[in-house]
Design a protein around this motif. Structure first.
Motif, PDB file in Angstrom:
ATOM      1  N   LYS A   1      53.762  50.796  46.553  1.00 44.34           N
ATOM      2  CA  LYS A   1      53.851  50.981  45.112  1.00 44.34           C
ATOM      3  C   LYS A   1      55.322  50.934  44.766  1.00 44.34           C
TER       4      LYS A   1
ATOM      5  N   ILE B   1      46.018  49.653  49.709  1.00 48.64           N
ATOM      6  CA  ILE B   1      47.332  49.708  49.068  1.00 48.64           C
ATOM      7  C   ILE B   1      48.382  49.945  50.144  1.00 48.64           C
TER       8      ILE B   1
ATOM      9  N   VAL C   1      55.397  49.307  36.834  1.00 49.09           N
ATOM     10  CA  VAL C   1      55.193  49.455  38.279  1.00 49.09           C
ATOM     11  C   VAL C   1      54.157  48.435  38.748  1.00 49.09           C
TER      12      VAL C   1
ATOM     13  N   LEU D   1      51.294  47.614  42.266  1.00 48.95           N
ATOM     14  CA  LEU D   1      50.715  47.952  43.558  1.00 48.95           C
ATOM     15  C   LEU D   1      50.569  46.687  44.380  1.00 48.95           C
TER      16      LEU D   1
END
Length: 373
Positions: free
Chosen positions: A335, A332, A323, A325
């Protein structure tokens, strides 16, 4: 970061102001046959796109000098003719429309020949660079110093300034003092800058291929720029001229003198990296190459420094196991799975660039295919 620039006299090359309070100007030199007008114009236009602000072309004969007129009419940056040995080529190039000439008085052979060049430059409002080079220093100075020491380069430059400025009264002049030895080059520019306020063109001559030449140039130019020395610069590489311009801008950005285009922060690969960081970085770099907006982006691939660096950038990504970000100025915003990370980052960058440009168009933005918009 603001550098404490050495204050020099202001001169002009065409419409470009050099010295004084003006920014450091990026130059390069074509490697085409100047007599091949189409090839030379095409290369200069490519260099213009990369940020070249003044271009120099070789003028080895009258045919090349005559070609200057056809080249100048089709480019958007001032042109300097590079002259060696024959003063008449300098005069011809100036009459053809060159905005300046670079001469090494040591191989022009005689003050009378230099005077002829200066008078033509004066009549046409052109600039003259007195280009002292360790490889072609005057014989009397070689006898005096034994070898082309930095002091010899400085004495040569000051001697010719005394003649051109003092005796002939011509002041639209800049100076270069180049050696292939990094430390000799630095020492020569330091001493000259202590003794004269004329603008200087800096560079480490014959620096080498792309990697060794970049390293040597970055060290030499970085030292001088950090000391406020340098009004124009060229990174001399045994590589395509477009690489010279790219490296020049990276040096200017790294030292904090000028910014142009994106600055990319990326971590080195290591055993903690759990994504294809190298492939990701290379694709991001390819896509953003033409962007002119001065933003900072981060492409990070590990949990140690990744989130912190990504958070500090205007736009950053930090990849983890499967994954990633995406950060936008500390927050952020997404995601996403690793397989979608590149496209998600690209979408966010396009959105940010459109907001920064204030319109729906972004000059120089690279599409997926690699073509420029």
């Amino acid at each position: 970061m603001s550098m404490n620039r050495r204050r020099t006299r202001e001169i002009r090359v065409g419409w470009v102001r050099i010295g004084g309070d003006n920014p450091v100007v990026v130059q390069s030199m074509t490697n085409t046959d100047t007599r091949d007008v189409e090839a030379t114009v095409a290369q200069i236009r490519e260099l213009e796109e990369e940020g070249c602000e003044v271009i120099r072309v070789a003028v080895p004969d009258e045919a090349a000098a005559e070609a200057v007129a056809r080249i100048v009419s089709r480019i958007n940056i001032p042109l300097i003719a590079d002259i060696h040995f024959d003063w008449r080529l300098a005069v011809s190039a100036l009459r053809a429309g060159a905005h300046g000439v670079r001469i090494n008085p040591g191989n022009i052979k005689g003050r009378e020949n230099v005077r002829r060049i200066i008078e033509e430059a004066r009549a046409r409002g052109a600039c003259v660079r007195i280009g002292v080079n360790a490889g072609s220093l005057e014989r009397d100075l070689l006898r005096k110093y034994g070898w082309p020491r930095p002091e010899a380069l400085v004495e040569s430059a000051l001697r010719w300034l005394d003649f051109v400025v003092g005796d002939l009264g011509f002041e639209n002049v800049k100076v270069s003092l180049k050696s292939s030895d990094l430390w000799h080059t630095v020492a020569a520019y330091r001493e000259f800058s202590r003794r004269s306020d004329f603008p200087v063109h800096i560079g480490v001559t014959e620096a080498g291929g792309l990697i060794p030449g970049t390293v040597k140039s970055a060290l030499g130019l970085g030292i001088l720029l950090s000391e406020g020395i340098g009004d124009t610069l060229r990174v001399s590489l045994t590589a395509p001229p477009v690489e010279e311009v790219r490296v020049a801008w990276e040096i200017l950005k790294a030292v904090g003198v000028r910014r142009r285009g994106l600055e990319i922060v990326a971590c080195p690969t290591c055993g903690r990296c759990e994504i294809d960081l190298m492939g990701l970085y290379e694709e991001v770099e390819r896509r953003v190459r033409g962007i002119r907006v001065p933003l900072r982006i981060a492409v990070m691939g590990c949990v140690v420094n990744g989130p912190g660096e990504a958070r500090e950038a205007d736009l950053g990504l930090a990849g983890g196991k499967g994954v990633g970000l995406i950060f936008r100025r500390g927050k952020i915003v997404r995601k996403v799975p690793e397989a979608q990370l590149l496209e998600a980052f690209w979408e966010e960058l396009q959105r940010l660039l459109r907001e920064e440009s204030g319109s729906g168009e972004i000059r120089g933005l690279t599409s997926r295919s690699g073509e420029l918009n």
